[in-house]
Scaffold this motif. Structure first.
Motif, PDB file in Angstrom:
ATOM      1  N   THR A  40       0.985  -1.005   0.499  1.00 26.22           N
ATOM      2  CA  THR A  40       0.056  -0.532   0.478  1.00 26.22           C
ATOM      3  C   THR A  40       0.794   1.378  -0.087  1.00 26.22           C
ATOM      4  N   THR A  41       2.301   1.360  -0.063  1.00 23.77           N
ATOM      5  CA  THR A  41       3.428   2.128   0.130  1.00 23.77           C
ATOM      6  C   THR A  41       3.991   2.056  -0.919  1.00 23.77           C
ATOM      7  N   PRO A  42       4.451   2.681  -0.869  1.00 23.67           N
ATOM      8  CA  PRO A  42       5.989   2.979  -1.824  1.00 23.67           C
ATOM      9  C   PRO A  42       7.423   2.016  -1.200  1.00 23.67           C
ATOM     10  N   ILE A  43       7.560   2.409   0.293  1.00 24.13           N
ATOM     11  CA  ILE A  43       7.995   1.716   0.456  1.00 24.13           C
ATOM     12  C   ILE A  43       7.786   0.142   0.702  1.00 24.13           C
ATOM     13  N   GLY A  44       6.384   0.178   0.924  1.00 24.22           N
ATOM     14  CA  GLY A  44       6.435  -1.313   1.113  1.00 24.22           C
ATOM     15  C   GLY A  44       6.438  -1.888  -0.065  1.00 24.22           C
ATOM     16  N   VAL A  45       6.564  -1.173  -1.446  1.00 33.08           N
ATOM     17  CA  VAL A  45       6.813  -2.211  -2.863  1.00 33.08           C
ATOM     18  C   VAL A  45       8.464  -2.317  -3.210  1.00 33.08           C
ATOM     19  N   THR A  46       9.115  -1.208  -2.050  1.00 37.62           N
ATOM     20  CA  THR A  46      10.532  -1.845  -2.628  1.00 37.62           C
ATOM     21  C   THR A  46      11.047  -2.289  -1.637  1.00 37.62           C
ATOM     22  N   ALA A  47      10.660  -2.539   0.321  1.00 39.42           N
ATOM     23  CA  ALA A  47      11.383  -2.841   0.902  1.00 39.42           C
ATOM     24  C   ALA A  47      11.577  -4.786   0.562  1.00 39.42           C
ATOM     25  N   PRO A  48      10.658  -5.441  -0.147  1.00 45.41           N
ATOM     26  CA  PRO A  48      10.669  -6.752  -0.771  1.00 45.41           C
ATOM     27  C   PRO A  48      11.465  -6.548  -1.798  1.00 45.41           C
ATOM     28  N   GLN A  49      11.375  -6.223  -2.778  1.00 45.49           N
ATOM     29  CA  GLN A  49      12.359  -6.167  -3.580  1.00 45.49           C
ATOM     30  C   GLN A  49      13.891  -5.820  -3.303  1.00 45.49           C
ATOM     31  N   LEU A  50      14.203  -5.275  -2.379  1.00 43.33           N
ATOM     32  CA  LEU A  50      15.606  -5.005  -1.312  1.00 43.33           C
ATOM     33  C   LEU A  50      15.903  -5.799  -0.706  1.00 43.33           C
ATOM     34  N   MET A  51      15.576  -6.546  -0.719  1.00 46.00           N
ATOM     35  CA  MET A  51      15.577  -8.189   0.378  1.00 46.00           C
ATOM     36  C   MET A  51      15.584  -9.186  -0.248  1.00 46.00           C
ATOM     37  N   ALA A  52      14.886  -8.833  -1.741  1.00 48.29           N
ATOM     38  CA  ALA A  52      15.339  -9.928  -2.470  1.00 48.29           C
ATOM     39  C   ALA A  52      16.850  -9.962  -3.510  1.00 48.29           C
ATOM     40  N   CYS A  53      17.077  -8.924  -3.375  1.00 44.92           N
ATOM     41  CA  CYS A  53      18.279  -8.510  -4.444  1.00 44.92           C
ATOM     42  C   CYS A  53      19.779  -8.423  -3.703  1.00 44.92           C
ATOM     43  N   ASP A  54      19.295  -8.310  -2.233  1.00 49.49           N
ATOM     44  CA  ASP A  54      20.666  -8.678  -1.281  1.00 49.49           C
ATOM     45  C   ASP A  54      21.380  -7.127  -1.737  1.00 49.49           C
ATOM     46  N   LEU A  55      20.783  -6.467  -2.311  1.00 48.69           N
ATOM     47  CA  LEU A  55      22.032  -5.143  -2.312  1.00 48.69           C
ATOM     48  C   LEU A  55      22.125  -4.278  -0.693  1.00 48.69           C
ATOM     49  N   PHE A  56      20.553  -4.453  -0.195  1.00 49.41           N
ATOM     50  CA  PHE A  56      21.627  -4.010   1.353  1.00 49.41           C
ATOM     51  C   PHE A  56      21.364  -4.774   2.454  1.00 49.41           C
ATOM     52  N   PRO A  57      21.733  -4.398   3.297  1.00 45.60           N
ATOM     53  CA  PRO A  57      21.286  -5.926   4.704  1.00 45.60           C
ATOM     54  C   PRO A  57      20.507  -4.974   4.823  1.00 45.60           C
ATOM     55  N   LEU A  58      20.080  -6.246   5.731  1.00 49.05           N
ATOM     56  CA  LEU A  58      18.557  -6.230   6.522  1.00 49.05           C
ATOM     57  C   LEU A  58      17.693  -5.107   7.764  1.00 49.05           C
ATOM     58  N   VAL A  59      19.315  -4.277   7.890  1.00 49.23           N
ATOM     59  CA  VAL A  59      19.654  -3.481   9.377  1.00 49.23           C
ATOM     60  C   VAL A  59      18.503  -2.078   8.654  1.00 49.23           C
ATOM     61  N   ALA A  60      19.381  -2.125   7.343  1.00 44.70           N
ATOM     62  CA  ALA A  60      19.100  -0.552   5.887  1.00 44.70           C
ATOM     63  C   ALA A  60      17.838  -0.567   6.414  1.00 44.70           C
ATOM     64  N   ILE A  61      16.857  -2.546   5.723  1.00 44.93           N
ATOM     65  CA  ILE A  61      15.291  -2.332   4.914  1.00 44.93           C
ATOM     66  C   ILE A  61      14.808  -2.125   7.173  1.00 44.93           C
ATOM     67  N   LYS A  62      15.639  -2.381   8.131  1.00 39.86           N
ATOM     68  CA  LYS A  62      14.570  -2.505   9.119  1.00 39.86           C
ATOM     69  C   LYS A  62      14.070  -0.892   9.274  1.00 39.86           C
ATOM     70  N   ALA A  63      15.719  -0.395   9.611  1.00 39.67           N
ATOM     71  CA  ALA A  63      15.323   1.386   9.836  1.00 39.67           C
ATOM     72  C   ALA A  63      14.838   2.447   8.321  1.00 39.67           C
ATOM     73  N   LEU A  64      13.972   1.707   7.571  1.00 37.04           N
ATOM     74  CA  LEU A  64      13.299   2.050   6.480  1.00 37.04           C
ATOM     75  C   LEU A  64      11.909   1.946   6.556  1.00 37.04           C
ATOM     76  N   LEU A  65      11.586   1.123   7.579  1.00 38.83           N
ATOM     77  CA  LEU A  65      10.236   0.188   7.176  1.00 38.83           C
ATOM     78  C   LEU A  65       9.933   0.265   9.483  1.00 38.83           C
ATOM     79  N   TYR A  66      10.873   0.770   9.620  1.00 37.97           N
ATOM     80  CA  TYR A  66      10.375   1.140  11.115  1.00 37.97           C
ATOM     81  C   TYR A  66       9.482   2.564  12.138  1.00 37.97           C
ATOM     82  N   PRO A  67       9.899   3.142  10.952  1.00 38.92           N
ATOM     83  CA  PRO A  67       8.745   5.112  11.085  1.00 38.92           C
ATOM     84  C   PRO A  67       7.571   4.465  11.167  1.00 38.92           C
TER      85      PRO A  67
END
Length: 195
Positions: A40-67
């Motif tokens: 439902t959000t742009p971050i919701g679309v990008t986060a699974p993509q970032l997890m799937a491609c392993d470009l960013f560590p999970l810590v950075a993705i969590k920091a993006l999703l936490y707010p």
């Protein structure tokens, strides 16, 4: 009376901050099927993509999703989740998900990446990036709704909050805001001369 440049700068910066908040606290803007189910959000679309491609560590993705998780907990009157216990989709399940479904909605995927990047860059120097991202998302969603009469198009929806994102993204462009201010002042001068 303040100059149009000062007004445009103030409006542009305020609009960029509003756009950043809309994106970072993950106000639902649309509903579309994605790798993690329904996003439902742009971050919701990008986060699974970032997890799937392993470009960013999970810590950075969590920091993006936490707010967004904090805002969601406050709205639902629930306890604020701890950073360590933040629910993420299983990375192996996200990697195994059908990537072809994401390629069908490529405009939404690319627009989401541009929107998130534009939200962060807009805090440094407001510009056109966030507006292009929102327009790309809108184009992809409308195209999917209008051109495809399939069962998946019933799952796609644009929420009214998208208008806030579009307006704030447009108003974050200082040059365009300055042109609007100048044209409004020109209309006031013309009306004053007629009276």
């Amino acid at each position: 009376m303040a100059s149009s440049r000062k007004w445009a700068t103030a409006i542009s910066f305020s609009a960029s901050c509003i756009y950043f908040l809309v994106i970072i606290i993950q106000i639902p803007l649309f509903r579309v099927p994605c790798r993690s189910g329904t996003c439902t959000t742009p971050i919701g679309v990008t986060a699974p993509q970032l997890m799937a491609c392993d470009l960013f560590p999970l810590v950075a993705i969590k920091a993006l999703l936490y707010p967004g998780a904090i805002a969601n907990a406050l709205v639902k009157n629930e306890a604020i989740p701890s950073y360590n216990n933040l629910k993420l989709h299983d990375p192996s399940a996200v990697k195994a998900a059908d990537a072809m479904a994401d390629l069908q909605r490529l405009e939404v995927l690319v627009g989401s990446y541009i929107s998130v990047a534009g939200a962060f860059l807009g805090l440094i120097k407001p510009g056109r990036m966030s507006f292009y991202g929102v327009l790309l998302i809108l184009w992809g969603l409308v195209k999917e709704i209008m051109l495809r009469k399939s069962a998946s198009s019933n799952l796609i929806y644009i929420y009214p909050a998208m208008s806030i994102a579009v307006c704030s993204a447009f108003l974050s462009i200082a040059k365009d805001v300055r042109r609007i201010i100048r044209s409004c002042r020109g209309l006031q001068i013309v009306k004053a001369k007629r009276l």
